[in-house]
Design an enzyme around this catalytic site. Structure first.
Site, PDB file in Angstrom:
ATOM      1  N   SER A  55     -66.470  86.447  29.825  1.00 22.14           N
ATOM      2  CA  SER A  55     -65.773  87.719  29.693  1.00 22.14           C
ATOM      3  C   SER A  55     -66.808  88.757  29.333  1.00 22.14           C
ATOM      4  CB  SER A  55     -64.697  87.667  28.599  1.00 22.14           C
ATOM      5  OG  SER A  55     -63.642  86.822  28.978  1.00 22.14           O
ATOM      6  N   GLU A  62     -65.875 107.200  28.382  1.00 24.64           N
ATOM      7  CA  GLU A  62     -64.677 107.620  29.113  1.00 24.64           C
ATOM      8  C   GLU A  62     -63.711 106.466  29.306  1.00 24.64           C
ATOM      9  OE1 GLU A  62     -67.780 107.658  30.274  1.00 24.64           O
ATOM     10  OE2 GLU A  62     -68.390 109.761  30.420  1.00 24.64           O
ATOM     11  N   SER A  63     -63.659 105.472  28.438  1.00 22.96           N
ATOM     12  CA  SER A  63     -62.738 104.331  28.413  1.00 22.96           C
ATOM     13  C   SER A  63     -63.456 102.998  28.577  1.00 22.96           C
ATOM     14  CB  SER A  63     -61.577 104.473  29.385  1.00 22.96           C
ATOM     15  OG  SER A  63     -60.806 105.598  29.026  1.00 22.96           O
ATOM     16  N   HIS A  68     -63.218  89.139  33.613  1.00 26.13           N
ATOM     17  CA  HIS A  68     -63.003  87.776  33.133  1.00 26.13           C
ATOM     18  C   HIS A  68     -63.202  86.893  34.358  1.00 26.13           C
ATOM     19  CE1 HIS A  68     -61.459  89.545  29.500  1.00 26.13           C
ATOM     20  NE2 HIS A  68     -60.760  90.354  30.269  1.00 26.13           N
ATOM     21  N   CYS A  83     -60.521 107.783  31.579  1.00 28.33           N
ATOM     22  CA  CYS A  83     -59.648 108.877  31.133  1.00 28.33           C
ATOM     23  C   CYS A  83     -60.239 110.239  31.489  1.00 28.33           C
ATOM     24  CB  CYS A  83     -59.397 108.787  29.629  1.00 28.33           C
ATOM     25  SG  CYS A  83     -60.902 108.918  28.640  1.00 28.33           S
TER      26      CYS A  83
END
Length: 115
Positions: A55, A62-63, A68, A83
């Protein structure tokens, strides 16, 4: 109409197992993807599972982007959320495809926060 962000969800099958199991290559793929869409990395964390799979999360200004992996079946689940309206997360898809070389891919594209 304004939204709170774009969220891409990728389902990839038939990927290269050696890439899916490599922290180095997955981190490199995330770094290149972030750069391609114009975002800025705050931190990238990876975790390798035993005997296989990993993972990884790229925390962005910005997010985030995450992956995975299940190398044993050639599958990857990837989320890309931004975002910032000035970013183009769709550009990251080509970077991902160039690293993982999926035989099959589904892409879901959501605009978040719209009532």
């Amino acid at each position: 109409m304004a939204c709170a962000g774009k969220h891409l969800i990728l389902e990839l099958w038939g990927c290269k197992g050696e890439v899916l199991d490599s922290e180095k290559l997955i981190k490199e793929m995330l770094e290149k993807g972030v750069k391609t869409c114009g975002a800025r990395v705050i931190e990238i964390k990876t975790h390798k599972f035993n005997p296989q799979g990993l993972s990884a999360v790229a925390l962005l200004n910005e997010s985030y982007m995450s992956i995975h992996s299940w190398p044993e079946i050639g599958y990857a689940a990837i989320d890309i959320y931004t975002c910032a309206p000035y970013l183009n997360p769709e550009k990251v898809v080509e970077v991902i495809k160039s690293y993982l070389k999926p035989q099959k891919m589904h892409l879901l594209n959501f605009h978040r926060g719209i009532d």
